[in-house]
Scaffold this motif. Structure first.
Motif, short mmCIF file in Angstrom:
data_model
loop_
_atom_site.label_atom_id
_atom_site.label_comp_id
_atom_site.label_asym_id
_atom_site.label_seq_id
_atom_site.Cartn_x
_atom_site.Cartn_y
_atom_site.Cartn_z
N THR A 8 -1.97 -9.01 7.47
CA THR A 8 -0.70 -8.32 7.70
C THR A 8 -0.86 -6.82 7.54
N ALA A 9 -1.75 -6.40 6.63
CA ALA A 9 -1.96 -4.97 6.39
C ALA A 9 -2.50 -4.25 7.62
N ALA A 10 -3.13 -4.98 8.53
CA ALA A 10 -3.70 -4.36 9.74
C ALA A 10 -2.76 -4.46 10.94
N VAL A 11 -1.70 -5.25 10.84
CA VAL A 11 -0.80 -5.46 11.97
C VAL A 11 -0.14 -4.16 12.40
N GLY A 12 0.38 -3.40 11.43
CA GLY A 12 1.05 -2.16 11.76
C GLY A 12 0.14 -1.17 12.44
N SER A 13 -1.09 -1.03 11.93
CA SER A 13 -2.06 -0.11 12.52
C SER A 13 -2.38 -0.50 13.96
N PHE A 14 -2.66 -1.78 14.17
CA PHE A 14 -2.97 -2.25 15.52
C PHE A 14 -1.79 -2.01 16.45
N ILE A 28 8.48 -8.59 7.76
CA ILE A 28 7.53 -7.88 6.91
C ILE A 28 7.56 -6.41 7.33
N ILE A 29 7.58 -5.53 6.35
CA ILE A 29 7.60 -4.10 6.63
C ILE A 29 6.27 -3.49 6.20
N ALA A 30 5.60 -2.81 7.13
CA ALA A 30 4.35 -2.13 6.82
C ALA A 30 4.58 -0.62 6.85
N HIS A 31 4.14 0.05 5.81
CA HIS A 31 4.26 1.51 5.72
C HIS A 31 2.87 2.09 6.03
N VAL A 32 2.71 2.55 7.26
CA VAL A 32 1.39 2.98 7.76
C VAL A 32 1.29 4.50 7.73
N PRO A 33 0.30 5.06 7.02
CA PRO A 33 0.16 6.52 6.96
C PRO A 33 -0.30 7.08 8.32
N ILE A 34 0.27 8.23 8.68
CA ILE A 34 -0.02 8.88 9.96
C ILE A 34 -0.46 10.32 9.70
N THR A 35 -1.53 10.75 10.34
CA THR A 35 -2.00 12.12 10.26
C THR A 35 -2.27 12.64 11.67
N ASN A 36 -1.66 13.75 12.02
CA ASN A 36 -1.81 14.35 13.35
C ASN A 36 -1.50 13.35 14.46
N CYS A 64 4.72 5.83 9.08
CA CYS A 64 5.44 5.08 10.12
C CYS A 64 5.82 3.72 9.54
N VAL A 65 7.10 3.40 9.59
CA VAL A 65 7.58 2.11 9.11
C VAL A 65 7.57 1.13 10.27
N VAL A 66 6.69 0.15 10.21
CA VAL A 66 6.54 -0.83 11.28
C VAL A 66 7.24 -2.12 10.85
N ARG A 67 8.18 -2.57 11.68
CA ARG A 67 8.99 -3.76 11.38
C ARG A 67 8.37 -4.96 12.09
N ILE A 68 7.81 -5.87 11.32
CA ILE A 68 7.03 -7.00 11.83
C ILE A 68 7.83 -8.29 11.72
N TRP A 69 7.82 -9.07 12.78
CA TRP A 69 8.42 -10.41 12.73
C TRP A 69 7.28 -11.42 12.75
N GLN A 70 7.11 -12.15 11.64
CA GLN A 70 6.07 -13.17 11.56
C GLN A 70 6.66 -14.45 12.15
N THR A 71 6.19 -14.82 13.32
CA THR A 71 6.85 -15.88 14.09
C THR A 71 6.72 -17.26 13.47
N GLN A 72 5.62 -17.51 12.76
CA GLN A 72 5.41 -18.86 12.23
C GLN A 72 6.29 -19.16 11.02
N ILE A 73 6.43 -18.17 10.15
CA ILE A 73 7.22 -18.40 8.94
C ILE A 73 8.63 -17.82 9.08
N GLN A 74 8.90 -17.20 10.25
CA GLN A 74 10.24 -16.66 10.53
C GLN A 74 10.68 -15.68 9.44
N LYS A 75 9.80 -14.72 9.15
CA LYS A 75 10.07 -13.73 8.11
C LYS A 75 9.86 -12.31 8.64
#
Length: 395
Positions: A108-114, A145-153, A132-143
């Motif tokens: 899950t930690a790599a989902v936002g980056s990808f 998940i929010i990933a806070h991904v650091p952005i530079t330039n 960058c706040v990436v809003r993830i929908w995990q389709t199997q568990i119907q949940k």
């Protein structure tokens, strides 16, 4: 004799947390693999190199462990107020099946980056510098998940000084929020499927064990280490080199799955390897981690060891960490009692590679325990990007 040529499919090989796997955009898959089914499973099995009777996955991208035999498929989200739909496939190493029954908290930690790197997040939502706040929908568990991904330039920041036990090199910190991790799901019922914080779990051939069976992050069966002859400070070699120990834990897992309502017949457990997890807990104690790092009892609240896909995990599955944090927050569970009991909003536990902190706050609503959020920090990094190649008749 003519043979079908290989086809190449765009893919990215990524580390997320203490796992790594092959990531795909849904639209990049061959058309017949864009929907769930036999063709998709066959493709992913061939990509990873399974089933492999040698248990090595030499002819594929897998690394012959549960942490490295993983696949992810992502697409723009079809759910309102979300950026990306996330599908996770745990690929069996020696058997011809892909388990879609649960999530992978580490990847899950790599989902936002990808998602950012592959245009699945609206560019207007990606800052030039910041998070960058990436809003993830995990389709199997119907949940959600929010990933806070650091952005530079304007680009994902992957390098940094955040250290994660179980990962050799430091990287940028990615904070992950699992929202409503214990909300009622399609399978397994409520947070505590049996309705109890602690059950007497009858396991034929083993006996009756105290068990906390929880559906948070991922369905998990917790037992006390001392009750089954362990200390909770074990490393992988103490269990993974002993077939009788692996069979012992698989038996507990199978009967836990039956008691939780995840399967209807004990024979079904063999085809549902990813869930539930089985773990054992113990009060804090000194030990030496797999890297040689000294872990002191005073640095942790408890010790936890968990098995994934039939083997003791080298660190801790991210989803199981959510289960640990959630159970620790609820007075009276085996996890909570091992940590000393009482109310708490965070727990630091020892695992084979070191320690991990996870936060979770629990409350009672209408007589039921609820947890609104579980939080932990992980890191992620692209290892390779380009194409995977598979024989055209493999799927």
């Amino acid at each position: 004799m003519a043979h079908v040529a290989q086809v190449k499919i765009p893919a990215t090989y990524m580390r997320g947390g203490t796992s790594k796997g092959v990531f795909f955009k849904l639209d990049d898959l061959p058309e017949r693999c864009r929907v769930p089914g036999e063709a998709r499973d066959k493709l992913l099995l061939r990509v990873i190199g399974s089933p492999d009777p040698y248990g090595a996955q030499i002819d594929g991208m897998g690394g012959a462990t549960s942490s490295t035999s993983k696949t992810v498929i992502l697409s723009r989200s079809e759910k309102p107020d979300h950026d990306v739909d996330y599908r996770f496939g745990q690929v069996s190493i020696d058997k011809a099946f892909v388990d879609w029954s649960g999530n992978c908290g580490n990847l899950t930690a790599a989902v936002g980056s990808f998602a950012i790197n592959n245009g699945l997040v609206d560019p207007a939502r990606v800052p030039q510098n910041g998070v960058c706040v990436v809003r993830i929908w995990q389709t199997q568990i119907q949940k959600t998940i929010i990933a806070h991904v650091p952005i530079t330039n304007g680009a994902v920041q992957e390098t940094g000084d955040f250290e994660l036990d179980g990962v050799t090199f430091p990287a940028a910190e990615v904070v992950i929020e699992f929202l409503d991790p214990a909300e009622d799901g399609d399978e397994g019922g409520s947070m505590f499927p049996t309705g109890n914080l602690v059950d007497d779990l009858e396991v034929p051939g083993i006996g009756t064990l105290k068990a906390t069976m929880i559906n948070a992050g991922i369905p998990t069966v917790f037992v006390n280490a001392a009750e089954i002859g362990y200390t909770g400070t074990e490393l992988r070699e103490a269990i993974n080199t002993k077939p009788e120990a692996l069979a012992f834990f698989e038996t507990i897992r199978a009967y836990g799955a039956l008691r939780m309502g995840l399967i209807k017949d004990i024979a079904e457990a063999a085809k549902r390897q990813h869930t539930p997890k089985v773990a054992f807990v113990a009060p804090p104690a000194d030990y030496v981690s797999s890297s040689g790092k000294q872990i002191k009892a005073g640095e942790i609240d408890l010790n936890v060891r968990a098995l994934s896909m039939g083997k003791l995990h080298h660190a801790m599955m991210g989803t199981a960490a959510v289960a640990i944090g959630t159970a620790a927050a609820i007075p009276g569970t085996l996890v909570n009692l091992a940590a000393g009991g009482g109310a708490r909003e965070a727990v630091r536990f020892g695992h084979p590679s070191g320690t991990l902190r996870v936060g979770a706050a629990a409350a009672q609503e209408k007589g039921q325990w609820v947890v609104k959020k579980a939080i932990m920090s992980r890191s992620a990094r692209v290892l390779m990007s380009g194409f995977v190649h598979v024989p055209g008749d493999a799927f």
